[in-house]
Design a protein around this motif. Sequence first.
Motif, PDB file in Angstrom:
ATOM      1  N   ALA A  42       1.987  -8.018   6.333  1.00 10.02           N
ATOM      2  CA  ALA A  42       1.442  -8.526   5.074  1.00 10.02           C
ATOM      3  C   ALA A  42       0.331  -7.601   4.574  1.00 10.02           C
ATOM      4  O   ALA A  42      -0.395  -7.004   5.374  1.00 10.02           O
ATOM      5  CB  ALA A  42       0.924  -9.941   5.260  1.00 10.02           C
ATOM      6  N   TYR A  43       0.193  -7.512   3.252  1.00 14.02           N
ATOM      7  CA  TYR A  43      -0.844  -6.666   2.659  1.00 14.02           C
ATOM      8  C   TYR A  43      -2.235  -7.077   3.109  1.00 14.02           C
ATOM      9  O   TYR A  43      -3.044  -6.239   3.467  1.00 14.02           O
ATOM     10  CB  TYR A  43      -0.800  -6.726   1.138  1.00 14.02           C
ATOM     11  CG  TYR A  43       0.384  -6.058   0.475  1.00 14.02           C
ATOM     12  CD1 TYR A  43       1.205  -5.177   1.156  1.00 14.02           C
ATOM     13  CD2 TYR A  43       0.656  -6.302  -0.850  1.00 14.02           C
ATOM     14  CE1 TYR A  43       2.277  -4.567   0.535  1.00 14.02           C
ATOM     15  CE2 TYR A  43       1.717  -5.698  -1.489  1.00 14.02           C
ATOM     16  CZ  TYR A  43       2.529  -4.828  -0.800  1.00 14.02           C
ATOM     17  OH  TYR A  43       3.576  -4.243  -1.435  1.00 14.02           O
ATOM     18  N   ILE A  48      -3.261  -0.899  -1.053  1.00 15.40           N
ATOM     19  CA  ILE A  48      -1.827  -0.645  -1.118  1.00 15.40           C
ATOM     20  C   ILE A  48      -1.558   0.552  -2.027  1.00 15.40           C
ATOM     21  O   ILE A  48      -2.081   0.640  -3.133  1.00 15.40           O
ATOM     22  CB  ILE A  48      -1.082  -1.887  -1.669  1.00 15.40           C
ATOM     23  CG1 ILE A  48      -1.411  -3.111  -0.819  1.00 15.40           C
ATOM     24  CG2 ILE A  48       0.414  -1.638  -1.744  1.00 15.40           C
ATOM     25  CD1 ILE A  48      -1.129  -2.951   0.650  1.00 15.40           C
ATOM     26  N   VAL A  49      -0.748   1.498  -1.534  1.00 18.13           N
ATOM     27  CA  VAL A  49      -0.377   2.672  -2.299  1.00 18.13           C
ATOM     28  C   VAL A  49       1.140   2.793  -2.286  1.00 18.13           C
ATOM     29  O   VAL A  49       1.744   2.909  -1.204  1.00 18.13           O
ATOM     30  CB  VAL A  49      -1.002   3.960  -1.704  1.00 18.13           C
ATOM     31  CG1 VAL A  49      -0.638   5.170  -2.545  1.00 18.13           C
ATOM     32  CG2 VAL A  49      -2.498   3.814  -1.560  1.00 18.13           C
ATOM     33  N   ARG A  50       1.747   2.701  -3.447  1.00 15.29           N
ATOM     34  CA  ARG A  50       3.198   2.841  -3.597  1.00 15.29           C
ATOM     35  C   ARG A  50       3.982   1.929  -2.639  1.00 15.29           C
ATOM     36  O   ARG A  50       4.982   2.304  -2.062  1.00 15.29           O
ATOM     37  CB  ARG A  50       3.611   4.299  -3.442  1.00 15.29           C
ATOM     38  CG  ARG A  50       3.035   5.153  -4.572  1.00 15.29           C
ATOM     39  CD  ARG A  50       3.329   6.609  -4.429  1.00 15.29           C
ATOM     40  NE  ARG A  50       4.733   6.892  -4.636  1.00 15.29           N
ATOM     41  CZ  ARG A  50       5.249   8.107  -4.568  1.00 15.29           C
ATOM     42  NH1 ARG A  50       4.480   9.133  -4.311  1.00 15.29           N
ATOM     43  NH2 ARG A  50       6.539   8.286  -4.753  1.00 15.29           N
ATOM     44  N   GLY A  51       3.475   0.700  -2.464  1.00 17.99           N
ATOM     45  CA  GLY A  51       4.165  -0.298  -1.653  1.00 17.99           C
ATOM     46  C   GLY A  51       3.840  -0.276  -0.176  1.00 17.99           C
ATOM     47  O   GLY A  51       4.409  -1.041   0.593  1.00 17.99           O
ATOM     48  N   ASP A  52       2.929   0.591   0.232  1.00 21.35           N
ATOM     49  CA  ASP A  52       2.582   0.734   1.646  1.00 21.35           C
ATOM     50  C   ASP A  52       1.076   0.589   1.851  1.00 21.35           C
ATOM     51  O   ASP A  52       0.289   0.871   0.949  1.00 21.35           O
ATOM     52  CB  ASP A  52       3.007   2.119   2.167  1.00 21.35           C
ATOM     53  CG  ASP A  52       4.499   2.310   2.136  1.00 21.35           C
ATOM     54  OD1 ASP A  52       5.210   1.467   2.716  1.00 21.35           O
ATOM     55  OD2 ASP A  52       4.967   3.292   1.540  1.00 21.35           O
ATOM     56  N   SER A  83       6.228   6.752  -7.891  1.00 18.78           N
ATOM     57  CA  SER A  83       4.875   6.878  -8.405  1.00 18.78           C
ATOM     58  C   SER A  83       4.798   6.266  -9.790  1.00 18.78           C
ATOM     59  O   SER A  83       5.724   6.372 -10.585  1.00 18.78           O
ATOM     60  CB  SER A  83       4.482   8.355  -8.466  1.00 18.78           C
ATOM     61  OG  SER A  83       3.259   8.509  -9.118  1.00 18.78           O
ATOM     62  N   ASP A  84       3.668   5.646 -10.100  1.00 16.34           N
ATOM     63  CA  ASP A  84       3.491   5.067 -11.429  1.00 16.34           C
ATOM     64  C   ASP A  84       2.817   6.056 -12.375  1.00 16.34           C
ATOM     65  O   ASP A  84       2.431   5.708 -13.476  1.00 16.34           O
ATOM     66  CB  ASP A  84       2.698   3.771 -11.363  1.00 16.34           C
ATOM     67  CG  ASP A  84       1.287   3.956 -10.828  1.00 16.34           C
ATOM     68  OD1 ASP A  84       0.904   5.112 -10.548  1.00 16.34           O
ATOM     69  OD2 ASP A  84       0.577   2.957 -10.679  1.00 16.34           O
TER      70      ASP A  84
END
Length: 103
Positions: A42-43, A48-52, A83-84
């Motif tokens: 769990a986060y 959190i960076v790019r889902g990790d 990447s956003d």
Amino acid sequence: MSIIEFRVAREFDVVKIKREKSVDEEVTSKVKAKKCLLCGEAYGNKEIVRGDHRNCYNSLMYLVRTGKETESDLMRDGVLLPSDGGGRDSIAEQLLADRRSRA
């Protein structure tokens, strides 16, 4: 087996990513459950960076820097989100522009 295809824009090129539907469903479920794509935890209060988690992301980027993996492969495998377009601007460009304006 169905494959989902999406495009990821990079600075100067566009990378096409093909990912199996089962992997895409797993990514979607982890993101909705607010879990790290790599370790599955769990986060919590972690960055959190790019889902990790930040540590998991840094581990993945180490593999990319050393040439053992590519970002495209990691996204295809469902352990990294595209990447956003965020991130930091290069300070070098800013410093050069300032130096040129003073000259």
